[in-house]
Design an enzyme around this catalytic site. Structure first.
Site, mmCIF file in Angstrom:
data_model
loop_
_atom_site.group_PDB
_atom_site.id
_atom_site.type_symbol
_atom_site.label_atom_id
_atom_site.label_comp_id
_atom_site.label_asym_id
_atom_site.label_seq_id
_atom_site.Cartn_x
_atom_site.Cartn_y
_atom_site.Cartn_z
ATOM 1 N N CYS A 25 93.272 10.451 -0.423
ATOM 2 C CA CYS A 25 93.568 11.882 -0.304
ATOM 3 C C CYS A 25 92.509 12.749 -0.976
ATOM 4 C CB CYS A 25 94.948 12.172 -0.889
ATOM 5 S SG CYS A 25 96.295 11.441 0.085
ATOM 6 N N ASP A 43 109.564 -5.796 -4.430
ATOM 7 C CA ASP A 43 108.370 -6.108 -3.636
ATOM 8 C C ASP A 43 108.682 -5.891 -2.173
ATOM 9 O OD1 ASP A 43 108.172 -8.910 -1.868
ATOM 10 O OD2 ASP A 43 109.866 -8.835 -3.243
ATOM 11 N N ASP A 71 106.773 -16.309 -4.517
ATOM 12 C CA ASP A 71 108.109 -16.603 -4.013
ATOM 13 C C ASP A 71 108.200 -18.094 -3.691
ATOM 14 O OD1 ASP A 71 106.727 -16.861 -1.647
ATOM 15 O OD2 ASP A 71 107.554 -15.083 -0.719
ATOM 16 N N HIS A 92 96.493 4.482 0.326
ATOM 17 C CA HIS A 92 97.387 5.618 0.065
ATOM 18 C C HIS A 92 98.837 5.162 -0.085
ATOM 19 C CE1 HIS A 92 99.445 9.443 0.280
ATOM 20 N NE2 HIS A 92 100.199 8.902 1.226
ATOM 21 N N CYS A 143 98.893 14.407 -3.503
ATOM 22 C CA CYS A 143 98.473 13.067 -3.923
ATOM 23 C C CYS A 143 97.019 13.108 -4.392
ATOM 24 C CB CYS A 143 98.622 12.087 -2.762
ATOM 25 S SG CYS A 143 98.107 10.397 -3.143
ATOM 26 N N CYS A 184 95.207 10.185 -4.876
ATOM 27 C CA CYS A 184 94.635 8.860 -4.671
ATOM 28 C C CYS A 184 93.238 8.967 -4.058
ATOM 29 C CB CYS A 184 95.546 8.008 -3.786
ATOM 30 S SG CYS A 184 95.442 8.355 -2.010
#
Length: 378
Positions: free
Chosen positions: A311, A268, A94, A337, A306, A308
């Site tokens: 998890c 974002d 940015d 997560h 989930c 991931c």
């Protein structure tokens, strides 16, 4: 030669959402996409390898913070931001404008630029379109942002009008100062506050300059969600269909879906990492505050739907224990997560666009997540 190109794939028949790819010097970004924020050349508590494991296509770093430390000259001598942080996928930086206005209480805006004091040590500093380009050229990001002024919310019409006109003039100076057009793309930023006519004029001013991509700034700054969506609806039609559209600072699940419906390609936000540090997680059944006592002996995963790393391997009880004991690993697990959740959400959004059923997906997601209107946030 254009550093970044947008490839349109298809548009959802139910909505204005579009499926696409952004081609950059460091790889392809499937869109719509969410960009994890690595403010100071790192996504908090995450390694580059972990971000790749969750399939983050691009991350964002912050010009203002890297300008203050370690300094863009250090990053340049290291071989650029990609080598400095060991990330070989796309990076967006940015402009630093938002941080100047949000972090520095002592600042003076002039036509030339902004005089301000560092939030770290009080040093007197100066940022202008030319300085912002110099810093970002040194950082070597794939996508750079033009230096702009982000008006506060609420703000009077006359102030926002003058501010938006200044942002357009600064955008022209950014284009003139940009020194690496062959391998870095510079996006213009549409401003205009919560005033539709100013948004439209800003979009027209910037598109006349033919940037390779366009961001929409000055939203998600405290206004009601419905107002943000109104501003998107009046702005997006005035942006080129053959270039990326980036909504800055938005990361709640509802806003990601609603933004995609309105034709946004890139998002974002620090939200997933920030709330993770406080023990708040996003799950398919809504927000879960893992610090709560009811999870003391809950040995199930954060989200049973989930897959991931968090998890798959750790229980709610264990994560709560880590956070209560101030163990960093607990924050790493909740951060992993939350980022995985949003990246997977965007994969699901892309699939729904492909299948022409994004409105159906939104309604099902909102019902499961507990979002029955646009004002409930994450």
């Amino acid at each position: 030669m254009v550093a970044v190109k947008y490839e349109f794939i298809k548009q959802c028949k139910q909505t204005g959402a579009r499926l696409g790819r952004v081609h950059t010097p460091h790889g392809i970004i499937d869109t719509p996409t969410f960009m994890p924020v690595g403010t100071q050349a790192t996504v908090k508590t995450m390694s580059p390898e972990e971000l790749k494991a969750m399939d983050a296509h691009i991350i964002l770093s912050n010009t203002y913070h890297l300008f203050l430390r370690p300094g863009h000259d250090i990053v340049k001598r290291a071989g650029g931001l990609h080598k400095f942080m060991n990330w070989d996928r796309p990076i967006l930086t940015d402009s630093g404008g938002f941080q100047v206005f949000s972090l520095s209480e002592m600042r003076k805006i002039t036509e030339e630029g902004v005089h301000f004091r560092s939030h770290l040590n009080g040093d007197k500093l100066f940022l202008s379109p030319e300085v912002a380009m110099e810093i970002q050229n040194a950082l070597g990001s794939d996508i750079m942002m033009a230096f702009d002024e982000c008006p506060p919310y609420p703000a009077e019409y006359d102030y926002v009008k003058k501010s938006t006109e200044r942002t357009s003039r600064w955008a022209e100076r950014c284009l003139a100062a940009h020194a690496r057009t062959d391998d870095q793309a510079l996006f213009g930023i549409v401003q205009g506050g919560m005033f539709a006519d100013l948004r439209v004029q800003s979009a027209k001013d910037l598109t006349s300059m033919d940037f390779p991509g366009y961001a929409i700034g000055g939203l998600s700054v405290g206004e009601p969600k419905h107002l943000m969506y109104e501003m998107l609806e009046c702005t997006v039609p005035h942006l080129p269909a053959n270039k990326p559209r980036y909504l800055m600072g938005v990361g709640s699940p509802d806003a990601l879906i609603e933004g995609a419906i309105r034709g946004i390609d890139m998002f974002d936000c620090v939200l997933p990492t920030r709330i993770a540090r406080n023990g708040t997680t996003m799950t398919s059944n809504g927000r879960l505050v893992i610090r709560n006592a009811k999870y003391t002996d809950d040995f199930g995963p954060l989200d049973p739907n989930c897959n991931c790393y968090t998890c798959t391997n750790y229980s709610r009880a264990y994560i709560r224990h880590l956070l209560k004991a101030d163990e960093t690993f607990g924050i790493r697990l909740t951060t992993y997560h939350n980022l995985h959740f949003l990246l997977q959400l965007m994969k699901d959004v892309r699939q729904a666009i492909k299948d022409d059923c994004l409105l159906d997906f939104r309604n099902q997601f909102f019902a499961a997540y507990g979002l029955n209107d646009n004002e409930k946030g994450f």
